[in-house]
Scaffold this active site. Sequence first.
Site, PDB file in Angstrom:
ATOM      1  N   ASP A   1       0.844  -1.188   0.000  1.00 62.43           N
ATOM      2  CA  ASP A   1       0.000   0.000   0.000  1.00 62.43           C
ATOM      3  C   ASP A   1       0.883   1.243   0.000  1.00 62.43           C
ATOM      4  O   ASP A   1       1.778   1.366   0.835  1.00 62.43           O
ATOM      5  CB  ASP A   1      -0.910  -0.008   1.230  1.00 62.43           C
TER       6      ASP A   1
ATOM      7  N   HIS B   1      -3.921  14.041   0.945  1.00 62.11           N
ATOM      8  CA  HIS B   1      -4.166  13.133   2.074  1.00 62.11           C
ATOM      9  C   HIS B   1      -3.036  13.212   3.098  1.00 62.11           C
ATOM     10  O   HIS B   1      -3.267  13.355   4.297  1.00 62.11           O
ATOM     11  CB  HIS B   1      -4.314  11.697   1.554  1.00 62.11           C
TER      12      HIS B   1
ATOM     13  N   GLU C   1      -9.111   3.741  -2.427  1.00 63.88           N
ATOM     14  CA  GLU C   1      -7.830   3.653  -3.138  1.00 63.88           C
ATOM     15  C   GLU C   1      -8.020   2.960  -4.488  1.00 63.88           C
ATOM     16  O   GLU C   1      -8.989   2.240  -4.712  1.00 63.88           O
ATOM     17  CB  GLU C   1      -6.814   2.857  -2.307  1.00 63.88           C
TER      18      GLU C   1
ATOM     19  N   ASP D   1      -8.867   0.134   2.011  1.00 64.09           N
ATOM     20  CA  ASP D   1      -7.861  -0.223   3.012  1.00 64.09           C
ATOM     21  C   ASP D   1      -8.423   0.140   4.395  1.00 64.09           C
ATOM     22  O   ASP D   1      -8.134   1.197   4.952  1.00 64.09           O
ATOM     23  CB  ASP D   1      -6.566   0.541   2.699  1.00 64.09           C
TER      24      ASP D   1
ATOM     25  N   GLN E   1      -3.712   1.950  14.955  1.00 63.94           N
ATOM     26  CA  GLN E   1      -2.637   2.427  14.057  1.00 63.94           C
ATOM     27  C   GLN E   1      -1.781   3.509  14.730  1.00 63.94           C
ATOM     28  O   GLN E   1      -0.552   3.493  14.643  1.00 63.94           O
ATOM     29  CB  GLN E   1      -3.281   2.972  12.785  1.00 63.94           C
TER      30      GLN E   1
ATOM     31  N   THR F   1      -8.681  -6.052   3.887  1.00 62.57           N
ATOM     32  CA  THR F   1      -8.609  -5.075   2.802  1.00 62.57           C
ATOM     33  C   THR F   1      -9.569  -5.551   1.722  1.00 62.57           C
ATOM     34  O   THR F   1      -9.482  -6.700   1.287  1.00 62.57           O
ATOM     35  CB  THR F   1      -7.175  -5.000   2.222  1.00 62.57           C
TER      36      THR F   1
HETATM   37 MN    MN Z   1      -4.053   2.929   2.741  1.00 67.46          MN
END
Ligand code: MN
Length: 415
Positions: free
Chosen positions: A122, A129, A197, A229, A236, A253
């Site tokens: 990824d 972003h 994405e 994703d 995270q 995903t």
């Molecule tokens: Mn991503």
Amino acid sequence: MTQAAAWLGVAPDHLLGLAALPYASYSAAHHAEEFRVGVAIGDSVLDLTTACDRLLPGRAHLFSSGTLDQFLAAGDGAWAQVRAEVTRWLSADEYRPAIEDLIQPAAAVQLGMPFVVADYVDFYASEHHVANVGRIFRPDGEPLTPNWKHLPIGYHGRAGTVVLSGTEIRRPCGQSRPPGADLPVFGAARQLDFEAELGFVVGAHSHLGEPVPVERFAEHVFGVCLVNDWSARDIQRWESAPLGPFVGKSFATTMSPWILPLAALEHARIRPPSREAKQVGYLVEMADWGLDIDFEVRLNGHVIAQPPYATMYWSPAQMLAHMTGTGAALRSGDLFASGTVSGPAREQSGCLIELAWNGKEPVLLPDGSTRSWLHDGDEVTISATAPGPDGVRIGLGAAIGCILPAVPTPPEARY
Ligand code: MN
């Protein structure tokens, strides 16, 4: 030739007209376990596995498994030949007797994983972003890290948890440290997010030790799909320093089932936005692999974002050149995704953390409820269209996922 044969009954402005022709793996309702390769035409599916047996026997072995695996590995000569043949069969009336019994309504088939995902990577290729996330997490610092404009940043994800559109997504449990807490806790993620994405599907492999330069992109990449994703932001945030995303993203995903070949995106190719930083030699590209693809994100059916892929800073050819610049080999079936697609405006953001600005400005839905993060039962649909020849638009299908509640944590697992 841009029109399907009249007997197929495909409207001239259909998103899946003759200019699209994406591939999928499917089974017919009455043969639930028997998968074939299909080509979408209008609201129908052509059984390509059987059509090749009849009309292109020299390539029939590429489709006999019912998935795209052999076809992807066969390389760009096979991809071009099959696309040209299918275009001919679906546009010239003389092929009607040979294929009419191989066409059925798309609504009547079950779609499967189109290919075995080999490796999954990824990227992080949208400047908007990355700058927004930088502003949210480092309000007093520079939005971009010093390396960002010099190389397409990415991480290796988990190929085994790439799932087909429609697969329900279980809210993950994991470790996080709530704001102000001294110690981390384990439990259901509270900040579940999506990321819209574009995915790139590698067909032809490369050899270990041999980089794939930017100009060989179309020899190795077969086509594109849509990717969600899914990201647990609280997990995270706590786990990512210093090595980057891990279990906060690897739980699932979602990919869309129809793989649109690069050949269908000829009219969507554009010059990427101007890159003011001088690019290191292996990333300099002469061909333009920016893509004018319009994304749409719906939450429970309501449009919440329209991210423009045209604004992406790094092109997929540069991503591929960087990923293999060390000599790391490609395998057929590798999937690499672009990173969240976000444009300059708030409503062009491809994830909730930007749309709701880290929970400070929740998104309002038509039922009066608001979202800072995804709720159990929420359904996220990512779709996209691109320009085709003669003013038609081409559809990329959809990546859909619905959130299931977390599995309750057994008490003994809490600490
Ligand atoms: Mn991503």
